[in-house]
Design a protein around this motif. Structure first.
Motif, PDB file in Angstrom:
ATOM      1  N   PRO C 277       0.836  -1.212   0.000  1.00  0.00           N
ATOM      2  CA  PRO C 277       0.000   0.000   0.000  1.00  0.00           C
ATOM      3  C   PRO C 277       0.864   1.252   0.000  1.00  0.00           C
ATOM      4  N   VAL C 278       0.470   2.213  -0.798  1.00  0.00           N
ATOM      5  CA  VAL C 278       1.218   3.472  -0.901  1.00  0.00           C
ATOM      6  C   VAL C 278       0.248   4.628  -0.709  1.00  0.00           C
ATOM      7  N   GLY C 279       0.669   5.593   0.103  1.00  0.00           N
ATOM      8  CA  GLY C 279      -0.190   6.739   0.384  1.00  0.00           C
ATOM      9  C   GLY C 279       0.021   7.855  -0.608  1.00  0.00           C
ATOM     10  N   GLU C 280      -0.574   8.996  -0.316  1.00  0.00           N
ATOM     11  CA  GLU C 280      -0.444  10.127  -1.220  1.00  0.00           C
ATOM     12  C   GLU C 280       0.102  11.364  -0.530  1.00  0.00           C
ATOM     13  N   ASN C 281      -0.431  11.645   0.656  1.00  0.00           N
ATOM     14  CA  ASN C 281      -0.148  12.943   1.263  1.00  0.00           C
ATOM     15  C   ASN C 281       0.899  12.908   2.369  1.00  0.00           C
TER      16      ASN C 281
END
Lengths: 338, 199, 396
Positions: C277-281
């Motif tokens: 999983p990779v976030g954005e902010n």
């Protein structure tokens, strides 16, 4: 008997004793409800042994335990204010009970400015919190006290504005008058008059605003910033122990009971329920309605996280106050039109 | 011993790739002395080349993993002494950089003489070096020039000595031997190498 | 009043009267404070609710593992290292044991590797379940703790069933894993190497874990107050994360798609299908979501590993007395909290000449001073909690 009831001072004594007993008992019951409900919300059993069954005596046992604790006053504390703070907090809610009608006749004093008095007296509780925060000579306590003060100022306004809607609709500030107004038929279905509580008579928004502002006044989750145990350790309670802590603790739960009783009276019809004689069942009906509100408050506490100081202020000033004003305008217009 | 996965024949392409990567990073960092044993690329740089090497590698290896010191000393108060007879006492400072795409990881190493254990700080290049350098400072007494806040990190104020130096004894063990020594294995640096070999 | 642009940006949201010049108050959070997860101390300069600067003070729990390791033998060190980060004890052992094995030129047999992998993922799950449940607690919600810890107990029971320890398994041996108690010689294939019923119980527990993740999704993630408290709070930009060595879910929350499990081969992760999983902010909310998703991915890996569990011995052939030839190696692993690595320098003895322990929380926390400048006091707690650190992992 009549001699006793006719004497002003004797009657006052009896009334005060009753108030203290009622508030203390209900506070203990609310504490028990919080323990038990909180436990069940969290897949726990909660109090179990005290009192033999269901742990019903747990609040009493807790109170006894607290009484035995050492009463610590920090060396740098302002002793007088430090000692007075819990009493101020507790007295505030005692003072409010005075005007809550449990039945048409079972009311200590039905003031003409009843609701006005209740809001004024109820706010004194926060003064006790501010005193506690300031006098403890502890930075966490101070911040807790300041947060409580900021919260009071922000949420007193929507609280009052929400009540004003009810007052306009009822046409009186007397608590008994407000209940009686809700007992009047709101409309007629054929020849049968249907009475409705104010919450169903267009005061739904007022009810919601009052509930939210009430949570903030009581410093309950999601507005429990003055205590915020993960940030401010225990906020204004940090330095309190023993009896004084117990008084704050009781004040918190007495406050929940008193404010819930106010909501029930203002919005839910108080001691009145269609079909039941208020003079006999009034107290039961009021307690039943109050219990529902208390259940809601406890439910919120065990479900929600806490808001942040700026969000709390922003919510009050940007949303609640304008909404309450709009609600007031609509209520007043409708009142004039019909 | 079973066959090592690292000297097995099928690992040869991997080893070659590692050698290529090591040579490329060494070239970037201006290092002529590098090893890539056990999958760990280690580049030795001069003290003057410490900061330029990091700056050169920063675009390719932006992830600052760690920085640590080693005390190479013949005369040790704890543990085993190093094997090499001709070892000159010195400190070694290592920093580990990595990339976050293919998983390359490089260790940069610099030797510092014991009488002049100073090094330019890495904090302007990698901000994360701050705490690591503070740790190396208190543990080894290495001075990082230009560090913004070179005070003790772990140790209490007023603590004397540099605990990870080899000359620093473990005082509690001097007073009372560790009870674990009576077991089948003996400890590093104890005098009885035969104790554990009963089977 | 001087402040950096970041602090000024915060000021636009809640304007504190700048004309009223008041002296800042020094607020000492910790080392005994309910939300510092142990003995972290933060010396904050506050102006009302506004934090001007924060100086983290660590070291109250420094136990000197690196020095201790110099007077211990390699097998003894495995017992030391799983006490570094006690919420994921098993995962701590892996990189050290693999490093020692590589220096010796041996490799653990497949079954041992599979068991290691299953238990490592369970440790990750246990760690993340503590996080997803205790983080709402920092924001004032008490109930999620009880829900998620209930499921974590299942996972810990499984770990205990295999290793005998809930927190500090000390189960890895150089060359494999510890055979079951009373199992006899380590070279034989043992029928009882995993406890009876382990596989079925694990499958059941994984179902429950998926369920609790959905519950958390509904109870916490959708909550307006939770979102308001975490979205946009404590943003770490990617370049800052890299320069400070912020790793693991904290790094992935910033949008960097990097997982050591995908690029290194310290355990046979390449055999399994899982997502990173990779976030954005890079804010608190993303950091929370990373862990919630990782629990699901760990469960996926475990279920696949149970299906493909090979048979065979648990131990490679190792000499009775473990001496590691001269050499040095750095082995890192993707621990629940981030990159955990061991730099082992061996001079041919029974113990390392020098053991450098790279812990995730140390680097993750070093960004704190930069991150906390200009936030509000409640945000200190929200940010601190979202970094998911353990003081043992910081102070070593």
């Amino acid at each position: 008997m009549n001699v006793l009831f006719d004497n002003f001072w004797a009657l006052l004594g009896i009334k005060l004793l009753l108030i203290v007993l009622v508030v203390m008992t209900t506070a203990l019951v609310v504490i028990y409800a919080e323990l038990k409900l909180g436990a069940h919300f969290q897949h726990r059993i909660g109090p179990y042994f005290a009192g033999g069954r269901w742990g019903w005596a747990q609040p009493l046992a807790d109170a006894l335990k607290f009484l035995q604790k050492e009463d610590i006053i920090p060396a740098a504390a302002d002793r007088v204010v430090f000692k007075a703070a819990p009493m101020v907090s507790l007295m505030a809610y005692f003072a409010v009970v005075v005007i809550i009608p449990f039945s048409p006749r079972l009311v200590v004093q039905d003031l003409d400015v009843g609701i006005f008095y209740a809001l004024a007296a109820g706010s004194l509780g926060t003064l006790g919190v501010l005193m506690a925060g300031w006098s403890s000579a502890n930075k966490y306590s101070l911040m807790g006290g300041l947060r409580a003060a900021a919260q009071l100022i922000a949420y007193e306004l929507p609280l009052v504005l929400a009540v004003v809607g009810v007052v306009i609709q009822a046409g009186t500030m007397s608590m008994v008058g407000i209940v009686e107004a809700q007992a009047e038929p709101a409309f007629h279905l054929g020849s049968v008059g249907i009475p409705l509580p104010f919450v169903l008579q267009g005061q739904l928004i007022g009810f919601i605003i009052f509930m939210i502002a009430m949570l903030a006044e009581l410093s309950r989750t999601p507005f429990d910033l003055p205590m915020a145990e993960s940030e401010l350790v225990m906020g204004y309670l940090t330095e309190y122990s023993g009896l004084r802590f117990t008084m704050f603790f009781l004040a918190e739960y007495a406050g929940i009971f008193v404010m819930s009783a106010l909501v029930s009276t203002l919005f839910l019809g108080g001691y009145f329920l269609p079909g039941l004689p208020s003079n006999v069942f009034g107290p039961v009906i009021l307690m039943g309605k109050t219990s529902v509100i208390i259940f809601l408050i406890i439910w919120f506490r065990w479900t929600w996280p806490r808001v942040r100081e700026d969000q709390l202020q922003g919510f009050a000033w940007r949303w609640l106050v304008p909404l309450a004003l709009a609600n007031l305008a609509v209520t007043a217009t409708l009142k004039v039109v019909f | 011993m079973t066959e090592s996965p690292f000297d097995a024949a099928q690992e040869a392409p991997a080893r070659e790739a590692l050698a290529d990567a090591a040579a490329r990073f060494a070239d970037l960092a201006g290092s002529s002395d590098f090893t890539f044993e056990h999958g760990t690329i280690k580049l030795r740089v001069e003290r003057d080349g410490w900061i330029p090497a990091h700056e050169a590698l920063r675009t390719e290896l932006p992830f600052f993993s760690w920085l640590a010191g080693v005390d190479w000393a013949r005369d040790v108060a704890v543990g085993d002494p190093p094997v090499a007879e001709d070892l000159e006492d010195h400190y070694e400072v290592m920093s580990c950089l990595a990339d976050v795409t293919v998983g390359a990881s490089v260790i940069l190493s610099v030797d510092l003489p014991k009488d002049d254990a100073t090094l330019e700080t890495l904090t302007p290049v990698y901000g994360g070096a701050e705490w690591h350098e503070r740790e190396a400072h208190e543990m080894f007494g290495i001075d990082f020039r230009g560090h913004p806040n070179l005070v003790k990190l772990y140790l209490p104020d007023g603590f004397e000595g540099h605990p990870l130096r080899k000359s620093f004894p473990l005082l509690s063990r001097e007073v009372k031997p560790w009870p674990g020594t009576v077991d089948v294995e003996d400890m590093p640096s104890t005098e009885n190498p035969e104790a554990g070999d009963r089977s | 009043m001087t402040m950096d642009p970041r602090a000024a940006m915060h000021h636009s949201e809640v304007a504190v009267s700048v004309e009223l010049q008041t002296p800042d108050m020094t607020l000492n959070l910790g080392p005994q404070h309910p939300s510092t997860h142990g003995v972290l101390r933060l010396v904050a300069q506050v102006d009302g609710e506004r934090v001007e600067s924060v100086e983290p003070v660590v070291g109250y729990m420094h136990r000197g593992y690196e020095k201790l390791a110099e007077v211990r033998t390699y097998p003894q060190i495995t017992a030391l290292v799983n006490r570094i980060d006690w919420t994921s004890g098993f995962a701590n052992e892996i990189a050290f044991v693999v490093g020692a094995e590589r220096l010796m030129g041996i490799e653990a047999p497949p079954r041992a590797q599979w068991i290691r992998l299953i238990l490592t993922e369970m440790a990750r799950m246990a760690n993340h379940l503590v996080f997803v449940s205790s983080y709402p607690l920092e924001l004032g919600a008490t109930t999620p703790m009880f829900y998620a810890l209930h499921e974590r107990e299942r996972v810990l029971d499984l770990i205990e069933g295999v290793t005998g320890g809930r927190f500090h398994p000390n189960f890895n041996r150089i060359g494999g894993v510890k055979p079951a108690a009373g199992g006899g010689s380590s070279q034989k294939k043992l029928a009882q190497d995993l406890p009876k019923g382990f596989i079925d119980e694990t499958r059941f527990a994984m179902e429950k874990v998926f369920e609790i993740c959905d519950t958390m999704d509904k109870l916490i993630v959708g909550n307006e107050i939770f979102r308001g408290r975490t979205i946009g709070v404590g943003v770490i930009p990617p370049d800052q994360a890299l320069a400070y060595g912020v790793s693991g879910p904290n790094m992935r929350a910033t949008g960097i798609d990097f997982d050591i499990r995908k690029v290194d081969d310290y355990l046979p992760y390449s055999e399994f299908d899982f997502d990173v999983p990779v976030g954005e902010n890079g804010d608190c909310f993303d950091r929370y979501m990373m862990r919630l998703h990782e629990i699901r991915q760990s469960a996926r890996i475990i279920l696949q590993a149970l299906d493909t569990l090979p048979s065979g011995p648990l131990q490679a052939k190792v000499p009775r007395i473990i001496k590691i030839p001269r050499g040095e190696i750095y082995v890192r692993s993707e621990n629940p909290k981030g990159e955990m690595g061991y730099h082992i320098i061996s001079e041919g003895g029974r113990g390392p000449y020098r053991l450098k322990v790279r812990t995730a929380s140390f680097s993750n926390l070093s960004v704190l001073q930069w991150l906390l400048a200009g936030v509000l006091i409640p945000d200190i707690i929200a940010i601190l909690g979202s970094l998911d650190f353990v003081l043992g992992d910081v102070d070593r």
